[in-house]
Design an enzyme around this catalytic site. Structure first.
Site, PDB file in Angstrom:
ATOM      1  N   ASP A   9      47.685 -97.969  51.828  1.00 47.16           N
ATOM      2  CA  ASP A   9      47.423 -97.110  52.978  1.00 47.16           C
ATOM      3  C   ASP A   9      46.174 -97.656  53.664  1.00 47.16           C
ATOM      4  O   ASP A   9      45.142 -97.859  53.019  1.00 47.16           O
ATOM      5  CB  ASP A   9      47.201 -95.680  52.501  1.00 47.16           C
ATOM      6  CG  ASP A   9      47.087 -94.688  53.647  1.00 47.16           C
ATOM      7  OD1 ASP A   9      46.787 -95.111  54.777  1.00 47.16           O
ATOM      8  OD2 ASP A   9      47.297 -93.488  53.405  1.00 47.16           O
ATOM      9  N   ILE A  10      46.241 -97.895  54.958  1.00 41.92           N
ATOM     10  CA  ILE A  10      45.137 -98.560  55.658  1.00 41.92           C
ATOM     11  C   ILE A  10      43.838 -97.760  55.589  1.00 41.92           C
ATOM     12  O   ILE A  10      42.750 -98.341  55.643  1.00 41.92           O
ATOM     13  CB  ILE A  10      45.524 -98.862  57.125  1.00 41.92           C
ATOM     14  CG1 ILE A  10      44.559 -99.893  57.716  1.00 41.92           C
ATOM     15  CG2 ILE A  10      45.599 -97.589  57.958  1.00 41.92           C
ATOM     16  CD1 ILE A  10      45.019-100.484  59.026  1.00 41.92           C
ATOM     17  N   VAL A  32      49.789 -93.918  61.779  1.00 37.22           N
ATOM     18  CA  VAL A  32      48.521 -94.614  61.532  1.00 37.22           C
ATOM     19  C   VAL A  32      47.387 -93.942  62.297  1.00 37.22           C
ATOM     20  O   VAL A  32      46.311 -93.681  61.744  1.00 37.22           O
ATOM     21  CB  VAL A  32      48.620 -96.104  61.933  1.00 37.22           C
ATOM     22  CG1 VAL A  32      47.269 -96.793  61.820  1.00 37.22           C
ATOM     23  CG2 VAL A  32      49.640 -96.811  61.051  1.00 37.22           C
ATOM     24  N   ASP A  33      47.642 -93.654  63.563  1.00 33.53           N
ATOM     25  CA  ASP A  33      46.636 -93.031  64.426  1.00 33.53           C
ATOM     26  C   ASP A  33      46.128 -91.727  63.815  1.00 33.53           C
ATOM     27  O   ASP A  33      44.918 -91.515  63.642  1.00 33.53           O
ATOM     28  CB  ASP A  33      47.268 -92.783  65.804  1.00 33.53           C
ATOM     29  CG  ASP A  33      46.243 -92.460  66.872  1.00 33.53           C
ATOM     30  OD1 ASP A  33      45.071 -92.812  66.687  1.00 33.53           O
ATOM     31  OD2 ASP A  33      46.621 -91.873  67.902  1.00 33.53           O
ATOM     32  N   THR A 118      54.754-100.471  65.593  1.00 27.26           N
ATOM     33  CA  THR A 118      56.045-100.400  64.896  1.00 27.26           C
ATOM     34  C   THR A 118      56.438 -98.982  64.508  1.00 27.26           C
ATOM     35  O   THR A 118      57.529 -98.769  63.962  1.00 27.26           O
ATOM     36  CB  THR A 118      56.016-101.265  63.622  1.00 27.26           C
ATOM     37  OG1 THR A 118      54.941-100.834  62.783  1.00 27.26           O
ATOM     38  CG2 THR A 118      55.851-102.733  63.964  1.00 27.26           C
TER      39      THR A 118
END
Length: 369
Positions: A9-10, A32-33, A118
């Protein structure tokens, strides 16, 4: 390595800069944001984001990272996918370029990217990987920065299955099991005709009894003496048969007494390359490259292969580089077969190659630090 693939997970990745596939307006939405805003502290992040205002597609801007394990968040806006004929590929490449530009300006030593656009924007993951690897590779040829590509789900890695369908065919056609092991076994059983590379590898692995090693050494000494005789004959006569026998003996006695670092330095010089060109193209840090040149010990197999790709060697040239490190570029080693594929097809983008290797559960090209 200057480039690494991380499955995570980023928001958990430690890097100087983390890239957010952002909303063009000062708000957050999408996987993600949203996760980055919530992990960083949504109110503080949103307050900084509003100071920036709207961000055009392909552009990027930065804010502090607040509670995240990073210094900065670089917000970049990817394109919504239509059909690939409306500049989507160039727009997503601009996201990577502008994010890397900002990271450079901020003097970041590391940056972590998701696969931009994506998610909700529907950019195909295979094309997103193609765009990411193209830009990252070109950047790393000119700059020194640790670049992470964060892959959250396995479905992202369908890159090689779509763009490199011939990889499997090549592997199936060329992968031969146990050839090197058979040669080493033959050496251990006293076969005096094994090549110089196999002889030295067998010695290093402790596969030879003292008696067997002495017998092979004596045989190789006789070959050396015969080779010297042939060379003297060549000086006094023009004999094709002598030339052929000389070539055979030289091949049997193959083995370079120079260190790997010396062989590598000579190959770089012979090709008119700069050291920085080679270690960057090989996914190796400057310090690691310097250590390899100075060391008497050869590097790992995947590092040798990375230099072969970084210098854009032919397969025969790569085989010589392998031999200098004490390896045989064997057809029974699947990693080596992948390397042969990359070299024989001119695929020298080491970032792209590592995506393929990662998907196929192979070691990655470059030097581990």
């Amino acid at each position: 390595m200057p480039f690494q693939i991380i499955r995570n997970d980023i928001v958990k990745v430690k890097a100087d800069a983390i890239v957010n596939s952002a909303n063009p307006l000062p708000t957050y939405a999408g996987a993600v944001d949203r996760s980055l805003y919530l992990a960083a502290g949504a109110e503080e992040m949103l307050r900084e984001r509003r100071k920036i205002g709207p961000i055009p597609v392909g552009e990027a801007a930065w804010t502090p990272a607040f509670k995240l394990p990073a210094k900065y968040i670089i917000h970049t806006v990817g394109p919504a996918w239509t059909d690939g004929r409306h500049g989507e590929a160039e727009a997503v490449k601009s996201c990577y370029r502008n994010s890397l530009r900002i990271a450079t300006e901020l003097k970041c030593k590391s940056i972590a990217f998701p696969l931009i656009a994506t998610g909700a924007y529907g950019f195909p993951k295979d094309l997103a990987l193609e765009a990411a690897t193209s830009v990252i590779y070109q950047f790393l040829l000119q700059n020194e920065m640790m670049v992470y590509l964060i892959i959250y789900d396995q479905s992202s890695l369908d890159y090689s299955s779509r763009l490199f369908t011939d990889v499997k065919e090549y592997i199936d056609a060329n992968y031969i099991e146990d050839r090197e092991e058979q040669a080493l076994q033959a050496a251990s059983e006293g076969d005096v005709t094994v090549s110089g590379t196999i002889f030295h590898t067998a010695l290093e692995r402790g596969l030879l009894t003292p008696e067997t090693a002495d017998r092979i050494t004596a045989h190789r000494k006789r070959l050396s003496e015969r080779l010297e005789e042939l060379k003297k004959e060549k000086d006094s006569t023009d004999n094709n048969d002598s030339d052929r026998e000389t070539a055979v003996l030289e091949k049997m006695l193959a083995g370079d007494s120079r260190s790997f670092g010396n062989v590598l330095a000579d190959m770089i010089r012979e090709r008119g390359l700069k050291n920085s060109e080679v270690y960057k193209a090989a996914n190796v840090t400057k310090q690691t490259f310097s250590n390899i040149l100075k060391s008497k010990n050869p590097p790992r197999r995947e590092t040798v292969a990375a230099f072969a790709i970084g210098m854009k060697l032919t397969v025969p040239e790569a085989e010589k580089l392998y031999e200098a490190a004490g390896y045989a570029m064997a057809m029974n080693n699947k990693f080596d077969v992948f390397v042969r594929y990359f070299l024989s097809t001119g695929r020298y983008n080491i970032v792209s190659d590592n995506i393929i290797l990662d998907e196929n559960e192979m070691p990655l090209l470059g030097a581990k630090v």
